[in-house]
Design an enzyme around this catalytic site. Structure first.
Site, PDB file in Angstrom:
ATOM      1  N   HIS A   1       0.840  -1.203   0.000  1.00 33.98           N
ATOM      2  CA  HIS A   1       0.000   0.000   0.000  1.00 33.98           C
ATOM      3  C   HIS A   1       0.871   1.247   0.000  1.00 33.98           C
ATOM      4  O   HIS A   1       2.070   1.204   0.301  1.00 33.98           O
ATOM      5  CB  HIS A   1      -0.961   0.007   1.201  1.00 33.98           C
TER       6      HIS A   1
ATOM      7  N   CYS B   1       2.546  -5.005   6.998  1.00 34.92           N
ATOM      8  CA  CYS B   1       2.316  -4.755   5.581  1.00 34.92           C
ATOM      9  C   CYS B   1       3.494  -3.997   4.967  1.00 34.92           C
ATOM     10  O   CYS B   1       4.394  -3.536   5.663  1.00 34.92           O
ATOM     11  CB  CYS B   1       1.014  -3.992   5.382  1.00 34.92           C
TER      12      CYS B   1
END
Length: 583
Positions: free
Chosen positions: A462, A481
């Protein structure tokens, strides 16, 4: 009728005896050539003992092996000989076959593959070959079983690695790559005329893997050279030495020369000059150190790492390449965690781009795991659904002190159906009775786009508003992440692989002014590997090394040091994704 049947059977057996000393036996299940009948009486005795003494096959240990416990191969070995009607496989006319000699040489050279020669009895083969001259049936049998076990170990280790990645809770499935070893060895290895060629076909068909193998050979030589010369460690400094500063320049030059960071035979004394500084820059660039050309304590510490440890890093990286299933050996996207870098590859497996990434924190059980998956969709202007444990630890204390904290920080609270709530309490959030999510926008913790490859860890790529972190040399700051440096470029590249009308301008519009939480599915999923290589070979052959930030190398080396049989199953339950989005 019974008498007629017996006569028929007897005739068949008689005809069979004309062509085989084995008599009336079932059809062999192998493509390998039948073994010699020159020593018919000796072979027949072996056949009566089923070639391999039954106690050997039934046992799960063979004392003459370096690693006697072959319980993980025992059933396969038994099948191998059963399929051959218990013919010997690795000797003819009382001597090792050409294939056996080829594998003995391969075992000796195993270090060049990143393996341990003694795992395949390297030091024991000369004596075993010599002992064959006594023409003992038991000697031939013992030689044969030892060769079969070691060939199977060697081929399996090169094909799928030694330790199953599931043991480390990595979501990589090696099962689809496994050979039927009994069949493969009998049909392909026993009569192999080109053992190196066979081995090459067993290994990963990856240019990066092959480059790492070449680099390993070079570093094995350098490590021997360093050990022979007995080089002393470079003196440590309290603060960085800049150009013009004082330092044992000749010793530093020799160390930089070893790996090719400087060239030529220069006469250096005690001055850290520009030529040395340029060499230090080259070294720093290859070791994930800030490239400033200064002789810093961190740089000296890295220079003093023995090259035997660099050899181990290359070996560990090769091991993990062998884990990769076929669709991922040449992936389109790969994140190398200890390098903090994402690479995109062309369909021809060439590097198309690189960009910096931020990965999971070393501390707090936020390490990003190693796994393979298919990227299936993108989400522009996403919500961040805050995991309950993060909400409890990081948001609830602020909510308790300030009732309007969530609203002021662009968060909202929903029930299990996604309905936005206006009345809620810190206690409800702490207990997980309601969900917290961050509204889309440029300040959203996930940025303006996320790249999804559904997995049990809830890990994805992301963007991020915290762009300053990409300027750091070490970039482990996330909850697991992976934050990408150039999200617009990555989105345009990913969508361009789908053959649509997406370009950089359209991606920019979707991220800045498009609809919230807009999903774009990929027509053709892209294979992505979240990898862990503390040694990486660039396309020009230059070798880069990185710190073992998560201790994954150390953990694997500890397991490998115990020798086979290596673990094949998880040692703990595999973590499952929790409600909410990891960040």
């Amino acid at each position: 009728m019974m008498k007629v049947s017996l006569r028929v059977v007897g005739a068949v057996c008689f005809l069979a005896l004309l062509v085989s000393v084995d008599g009336c036996r079932r059809h062999r299940k192998t493509k390998s050539a039948p073994n010699t009948t020159q020593y018919a009486e000796n072979v027949q005795k072996l056949v009566e003992k089923k070639v391999i003494p039954k106690e050997m096959l039934d046992a799960k240990e063979m004392p003459s092996l370096r690693w006697p416990d072959f319980s993980d191969y025992q059933t396969i070995v038994a099948t191998f000989y059963d399929d051959r009607n218990y013919e010997i496989a690795w000797t003819r006319d009382g001597a090792p076959t050409a294939s056996a000699k080829g594998f003995i040489q391969a075992f000796h050279d195993a270090a060049a593959k990143g393996l341990i020669p003694e795992d395949y009895d390297d030091s024991r083969w000369a004596a075993r070959v010599q002992k064959l001259s006594d023409q003992s049936a038991d000697t031939f049998a013992a030689f044969d079983v030892a060769m079969t076990v070691n060939v199977m170990r060697y081929i399996s280790d090169l094909r799928i690695g030694r330790v199953n990645p599931l043991h480390f809770n990595f979501d990589i499935n090696v099962a689809d790559k496994k050979y039927d070893l009994a069949e493969f060895v009998s049909d392909n290895a026993v009569d192999a005329t080109d053992v190196p060629g066979l081995i090459a076909k067993v290994e990963p068909d990856s240019e990066q893997y092959r480059k790492a193998e070449v680099a390993l050979g070079r570093y094995l030589d350098l490590a021997k050279q360093q050990e022979t010369n007995g080089a002393e460690p470079l003196p440590m400094v309290d603060k960085a030495v800049s150009v013009g500063g004082s330092y044992p320049a000749g010793q530093l030059w020799a160390r930089l020369l070893l790996e090719g960071d400087v060239e030529g035979d220069a006469q250096k004394t005690t001055v850290f000059d520009k030529e040395l500084s340029d060499g230090v820059k080259s070294f720093q660039g290859r070791h994930g150190i800030e490239v400033d050309g200064k002789l810093t304590p961190q740089t000296i510490k890295s220079l003093n790492v023995p090259l035997t440890e660099r050899v181990a890093q290359l070996q560990n990286s090769l091991e993990r390449w062998r884990w990769l299933p076929d669709p991922y050996v040449n992936p389109r996207l790969m994140v190398n965690l200890p390098e903090f870098v994402l690479r995109g590859f062309t369909p021809e497996h060439k590097v198309d781009f690189t960009m910096r990434v931020v990965v999971g924190k070393v501390m707090g059980q936020h390490q990003t795991p190693v796994f393979t998956h298919m990227m299936k969709y993108l989400v522009f202007r996403p919500y961040w659904n805050v995991p309950a444990d993060i909400a409890r630890k990081e948001l609830v204390p602020h909510m308790t002190a300030n009732q309007g904290y969530l609203a002021n920080k662009n968060f909202e609270v929903t029930d299990s159906k996604g309905t936005v709530l206006t009345n809620y309490s810190a206690k409800q959030v702490a207990q997980g009775g309601v969900m917290v999510r961050e509204r889309p926008g440029p300040k959203n913790s996930l940025g303006l786009v996320k790249f999804i490859f559904p997995n049990q860890y809830d890990i994805y790529l992301h963007s991020t508003p915290a762009v300053s972190l990409f300027e750091r040399t070490r970039r482990d700051f996330s909850h697991g992440c992976i934050r990408v440096q150039k999200p617009e470029d990555l989105a345009a590249w990913v969508l361009a692989t789908q053959g649509g009308d997406w370009d950089l301008e359209k991606v920019h519009t979707a991220m800045t002014s498009g609809p919230d939480n807009h999903t774009v599915s990929l027509k053709t999923p892209l294979p992505i590997v979240i990898f862990y290589a503390t040694a990486w070979v660039e396309e020009d052959g230059q070798v880069h090394f990185f710190d073992d930030i998560y201790g994954y190398d150390a953990e694997m080396e500890k397991v490998l040091a115990k020798g086979p049989p290596y673990p094949m199953k998880p040692y703990a339950s595999t973590p499952k994704a929790k409600p909410g989005d990891t960040m």
